[in-house]
Design an enzyme around this catalytic site. Structure first.
Site, short mmCIF file in Angstrom:
data_model
loop_
_atom_site.label_atom_id
_atom_site.label_comp_id
_atom_site.label_asym_id
_atom_site.label_seq_id
_atom_site.Cartn_x
_atom_site.Cartn_y
_atom_site.Cartn_z
N LYS A 17 -30.07 1.08 -83.15
CA LYS A 17 -30.08 0.38 -84.44
C LYS A 17 -28.86 -0.53 -84.48
CE LYS A 17 -30.33 1.30 -89.42
NZ LYS A 17 -30.23 2.35 -90.48
N ASP A 147 -19.17 10.56 -87.94
CA ASP A 147 -19.82 11.23 -89.07
C ASP A 147 -19.02 12.44 -89.56
OD1 ASP A 147 -21.96 9.53 -89.12
OD2 ASP A 147 -23.48 11.10 -88.95
N GLY A 209 -32.52 12.82 -96.98
CA GLY A 209 -33.38 11.99 -96.16
C GLY A 209 -34.11 12.92 -95.22
N ASN A 210 -34.54 12.44 -94.05
CA ASN A 210 -35.14 13.34 -93.07
C ASN A 210 -34.12 14.40 -92.65
OD1 ASN A 210 -37.43 14.05 -91.44
ND2 ASN A 210 -36.23 13.41 -89.68
N ASP A 281 -42.67 14.12 -93.92
CA ASP A 281 -42.33 13.01 -94.81
C ASP A 281 -42.47 13.43 -96.27
OD1 ASP A 281 -42.66 10.55 -96.43
OD2 ASP A 281 -42.56 9.55 -94.50
N ILE A 330 -34.64 9.83 -99.63
CA ILE A 330 -35.31 10.62 -100.66
C ILE A 330 -34.49 10.59 -101.95
CG2 ILE A 330 -36.05 12.94 -101.32
CD1 ILE A 330 -36.51 13.50 -98.32
N GLY A 331 -33.20 10.80 -101.84
CA GLY A 331 -32.33 10.83 -103.01
C GLY A 331 -32.33 9.54 -103.80
N GLU A 385 -23.86 2.96 -94.95
CA GLU A 385 -22.97 3.42 -93.90
C GLU A 385 -22.48 2.28 -93.01
OE1 GLU A 385 -24.56 7.61 -92.48
OE2 GLU A 385 -26.20 6.40 -93.30
#
EC number: 2.7.2.1
Length: 397
Positions: A17, A147, A209-210, A281, A330-331, A385
């Site tokens: 990414k 992280d 998230g995932n 998901d 998700i949040g 991030e």
């Protein structure tokens, strides 16, 4: 510094990414993803000025190196090269060695590789990305942002496991925590939203998230977090089990399961996927719930209950409390999940702002509930991030 751009790279085991970030505004001038590395259909796509492009990556191996090599040509073609002042790498595990962002040299890269046992899926890939970028952009200073670094302020009572001390001294087994860059960013943004100095504000940050984790942030510093030695512990996640009685592992081994089968199940076949028997998901879980799917309904209930339990327990870690921050895919976007979590925290007195909860989605921040009892709020803050990685890289120039 108005055109101070940083190339941010997040190198995965089979993906890459990347983004060119304006270190002042946080805007992603260019963003993209290389995926399916190591396979015949390896490819690389990017978005620039609203236009999307995708190309195939040829060759049987070295796809990270090939993709980063193509980035050199791409940034030159788009006229971005002259404004890129640094390369920032997201590295998952810094252990106890790296407590903050560092400038990369051969020694740092070697140390990241040595930490591979603590993050076997992530650190080796991060090091591959570093080596490829150092070769492709030899004139640019490069930085590693970890992280785990934000959580290095945790007190011993929070990071120490209730196990024999030699397991820590000999093997480094302790709580490290992850999603630190995200928790760092949203806590600063939340303090700004409340017009409070970060040094005088305390939050419980909920990255869903995932992968998912909760972090107690006291006066701007991480004092506890739900992920531990690895990203497997804590909350229930997309495919990860979260907290689990370790005796279950011994039980399954005695039943004839191999070590690989056990850990594949806990890492890749648990969480939403395992409980629902349907999908990892959250969107699929919610859709199936509406159709009366029992497994999906149970997965929703287990997930939201466990998040609420962690939030409530982390009040014990704070000296004061200004609010709950929801972030992550998700949040930031799932109104039903946020609503159910707050409902499970009924004794804390949170009253939902229905319009605020509706509006705080799809990239919009906002307050979604208030508690007169605690003089606190629940809010949504979209994470960024890449912006943190860009900022911290530029700060070390």
């Amino acid at each position: 510094m108005s055109n101070s751009f940083v190339l941010v790279i997040n190198s995965g085991s089979s993906s890459l990414k990347f983004a060119v970030i304006n270190s002042v505004t946080g805007e992603a001038v260019l963003s993209g993803l290389g995926e399916c590395f190591g396979l015949e259909d390896a490819r690389m796509g990017w978005k620039y000025s609203g236009e999307k492009t995708e190309i195939a990556i040829e060759g049987e191996d070295n796809h990270h190196k090939i993709a980063i090599g193509k980035l050199v040509g791409l940034t030159e073609e788009l006229g971005l090269t002259k404004d890129i002042v640094a390369v920032g790498h997201r590295i998952v595990h810094g252990g106890e060695k790296f407590t903050s962002t560092v400038r990369i040299n051969e020694e740092v890269t070697a140390e990241i590789e040595k930490l591979a046992d603590l993050a076997p899926l992530h650190n080796p890939a991060g090091a591959i990305g570093i080596r490829a970028a150092m070769e492709a952009f030899p004139a640019l200073p490069q930085f590693a942002v970890f992280d785990t670094a934000f959580h290095q302020t945790m007190p011993k009572r929070a990071f120490t496991g209730a196990i024999a001390n030699e397991l820590y001294t000999d093997f480094g087994i302790r709580r490290y925590g992850f999603h630190g860059t995200s928790h760092y960013f949203v806590s600063r943004e939340a303090a700004k939203m409340l017009n409070k100095p970060i040094e005088e504000s305390s939050f419980i940050s909920v990255h869903l998230g995932n992968g998912a984790s909760v972090c107690a942030i006291n006066n701007g510093e991480s004092v506890d977090t739900s992920m531990g030695f690895t990203p497997l512990s804590g909350l229930m996640m997309g495919t990860r089990c979260g907290d689990l009685d370790p005796g279950i592992i011994e039980y399954l081994l005695k039943k004839g399961w191999s070590q690989e089968k056990v850990f594949n199940s806990l890492n890749k076949a648990s969480g939403f996927l395992g409980v629902s028997g349907l999908t990892s998901d959250a969107r699929g879980i919610l859709e199936a719930m509406e159709q009366g799917h029992e497994g999906a309904t149970l997965a929703f209930q287990v997930f939201t209950y466990r998040v609420a339990k962690y939030i409530a327990s982390y009040l014990a870690a704070l000296d004061s409390f200004d609010g709950i921050i929801f972030t992550g895919g998700i949040g930031e976007n799932s109104l039903p999940i946020r609503r159910e979590i707050l409902k499970n925290l009924k004794l804390l007195g949170f009253v939902e702002d229905e319009k605020g909860n509706e509006d705080a989605r799809f990239g919009n921040a906002g307050v979604i509930a208030t508690s007169a009892l605690l003089n606190a709020v629940a809010m949504v803050i979209p994470t960024n991030e890449e912006f943190v990685i860009a900022q911290q890289s530029v700060e070390l120039l």
